[in-house]
Scaffold this active site. Sequence first.
Site, PDB file in Angstrom:
ATOM      1  N   HIS A 126     -14.528  10.587  -4.879  1.00  0.00           N
ATOM      2  CA  HIS A 126     -13.750  11.757  -4.492  1.00  0.00           C
ATOM      3  C   HIS A 126     -12.441  11.846  -5.280  1.00  0.00           C
ATOM      4  O   HIS A 126     -11.991  10.871  -5.898  1.00  0.00           O
ATOM      5  CB  HIS A 126     -13.439  11.717  -2.993  1.00  0.00           C
ATOM      6  CG  HIS A 126     -12.659  10.495  -2.592  1.00  0.00           C
ATOM      7  ND1 HIS A 126     -11.302  10.359  -2.795  1.00  0.00           N
ATOM      8  CD2 HIS A 126     -13.069   9.342  -2.011  1.00  0.00           C
ATOM      9  CE1 HIS A 126     -10.896   9.194  -2.366  1.00  0.00           C
ATOM     10  NE2 HIS A 126     -11.941   8.538  -1.883  1.00  0.00           N
TER      11      HIS A 126
ATOM     12  N   VAL B  48      -4.030  11.734  -0.194  1.00  0.00           N
ATOM     13  CA  VAL B  48      -2.697  11.381   0.297  1.00  0.00           C
ATOM     14  C   VAL B  48      -2.599   9.875   0.553  1.00  0.00           C
ATOM     15  O   VAL B  48      -1.612   9.228   0.177  1.00  0.00           O
ATOM     16  CB  VAL B  48      -2.386  12.174   1.584  1.00  0.00           C
ATOM     17  CG1 VAL B  48      -1.099  11.670   2.237  1.00  0.00           C
ATOM     18  CG2 VAL B  48      -2.284  13.661   1.282  1.00  0.00           C
ATOM     19  N   TYR B  49      -3.641   9.276   1.149  1.00  0.00           N
ATOM     20  CA  TYR B  49      -3.607   7.839   1.425  1.00  0.00           C
ATOM     21  C   TYR B  49      -3.712   7.012   0.142  1.00  0.00           C
ATOM     22  O   TYR B  49      -3.166   5.908   0.078  1.00  0.00           O
ATOM     23  CB  TYR B  49      -4.730   7.453   2.392  1.00  0.00           C
ATOM     24  CG  TYR B  49      -4.403   7.679   3.855  1.00  0.00           C
ATOM     25  CD1 TYR B  49      -3.244   8.332   4.252  1.00  0.00           C
ATOM     26  CD2 TYR B  49      -5.269   7.239   4.860  1.00  0.00           C
ATOM     27  CE1 TYR B  49      -2.960   8.548   5.589  1.00  0.00           C
ATOM     28  CE2 TYR B  49      -4.991   7.439   6.202  1.00  0.00           C
ATOM     29  CZ  TYR B  49      -3.831   8.095   6.565  1.00  0.00           C
ATOM     30  OH  TYR B  49      -3.561   8.286   7.889  1.00  0.00           O
ATOM     31  N   ASN B  50      -4.426   7.519  -0.865  1.00  0.00           N
ATOM     32  CA  ASN B  50      -4.442   6.819  -2.158  1.00  0.00           C
ATOM     33  C   ASN B  50      -3.032   6.661  -2.688  1.00  0.00           C
ATOM     34  O   ASN B  50      -2.620   5.575  -3.114  1.00  0.00           O
ATOM     35  CB  ASN B  50      -5.265   7.591  -3.187  1.00  0.00           C
ATOM     36  CG  ASN B  50      -6.754   7.577  -2.957  1.00  0.00           C
ATOM     37  OD1 ASN B  50      -7.455   8.479  -3.398  1.00  0.00           O
ATOM     38  ND2 ASN B  50      -7.286   6.577  -2.266  1.00  0.00           N
TER      39      ASN B  50
ATOM     40  N   GLU C 298     -17.342   5.357   2.989  1.00  0.00           N
ATOM     41  CA  GLU C 298     -16.698   4.161   2.455  1.00  0.00           C
ATOM     42  C   GLU C 298     -16.943   2.992   3.416  1.00  0.00           C
ATOM     43  O   GLU C 298     -17.386   3.186   4.555  1.00  0.00           O
ATOM     44  CB  GLU C 298     -15.196   4.430   2.291  1.00  0.00           C
ATOM     45  CG  GLU C 298     -14.368   3.290   1.702  1.00  0.00           C
ATOM     46  CD  GLU C 298     -14.814   2.869   0.303  1.00  0.00           C
ATOM     47  OE1 GLU C 298     -15.917   2.275   0.212  1.00  0.00           O
ATOM     48  OE2 GLU C 298     -14.082   3.115  -0.671  1.00  0.00           O
TER      49      GLU C 298
ATOM     50  N   GLN D 251      -8.268  12.257  -5.829  1.00  0.00           N
ATOM     51  CA  GLN D 251      -7.117  11.533  -5.284  1.00  0.00           C
ATOM     52  C   GLN D 251      -6.699  12.105  -3.928  1.00  0.00           C
ATOM     53  O   GLN D 251      -6.681  13.316  -3.730  1.00  0.00           O
ATOM     54  CB  GLN D 251      -5.946  11.640  -6.263  1.00  0.00           C
ATOM     55  CG  GLN D 251      -4.704  10.886  -5.856  1.00  0.00           C
ATOM     56  CD  GLN D 251      -3.505  11.316  -6.682  1.00  0.00           C
ATOM     57  OE1 GLN D 251      -2.795  12.253  -6.330  1.00  0.00           O
ATOM     58  NE2 GLN D 251      -3.302  10.653  -7.818  1.00  0.00           N
TER      59      GLN D 251
END
Length: 255
Positions: free
Chosen positions: A24, A28-30, A106, A26
Amino acid sequence: MTARRRFWPTTGISMDVTFYITRHGQTVYNVASRVQGWCDSQLTDEGIRVARKLGEGFANVGFAQAYCSDAGRAVQTLNTVLAARSKANPAAQLPHIHVPDPRLREWCYGNLEAGPGEELHAALARGFGEDLPFDELNRRLPQVAGVLADQDTTGRAERFDQVRERLTSFFNDAGQQALAAGGGNVLVVTHSFVVRSVMYLLDSSRVNDPLKIKNASVTQVTYDGETFTLGETASTRWLGEEPEEANAIPFGFKM
């Protein structure tokens, strides 16, 4: 020579299917270095931009089928990719889009979900008794999952056998469905450790090829009705650029 390993029983069918498996865009948590397994966050502006670039790169690739994880970030990526592909090539046929599939989720990280990445890093160091470099952890994926599950207080963290079972089920079913429809290319939008797990299961000697699985990178797997074969891995050539990184090597692990 590309490694070949039989995952599932022989079917006797000889048509070919090529899976284009992408991570997927990028999120916000990345960017925030938070653990993101079964929890979710939306794509950033950069994540949307790169998903559009991937769709443009796929403008002349015919896809018969399309799948994604049921995480919102994967659904958003698939929709963005297909919209950009249609805009770049209005004549491109829209693939048959399947209902988001939870088997493509995931890894589940249990009580570490949505927490700081440093906590996952610390849990692995405790479990192994040392701070292992990222490439060594990749070579020991089943142990990594076990170490995290052993320390999980929720009982939700997955062991590697659980991950393998759901991925085996998905690719077996998707491969057979594609063959029944005449073969062709299948687009799959999923997550970084799903891609890494597929690499490990099909050819563990290539699990670190490359070390970084970037957002919107593409890994190819072919299926001839008998054998799944790992092709190019985590390629960014479809983007025409190197995407902006957001913790492709997560949480300060050693290289």
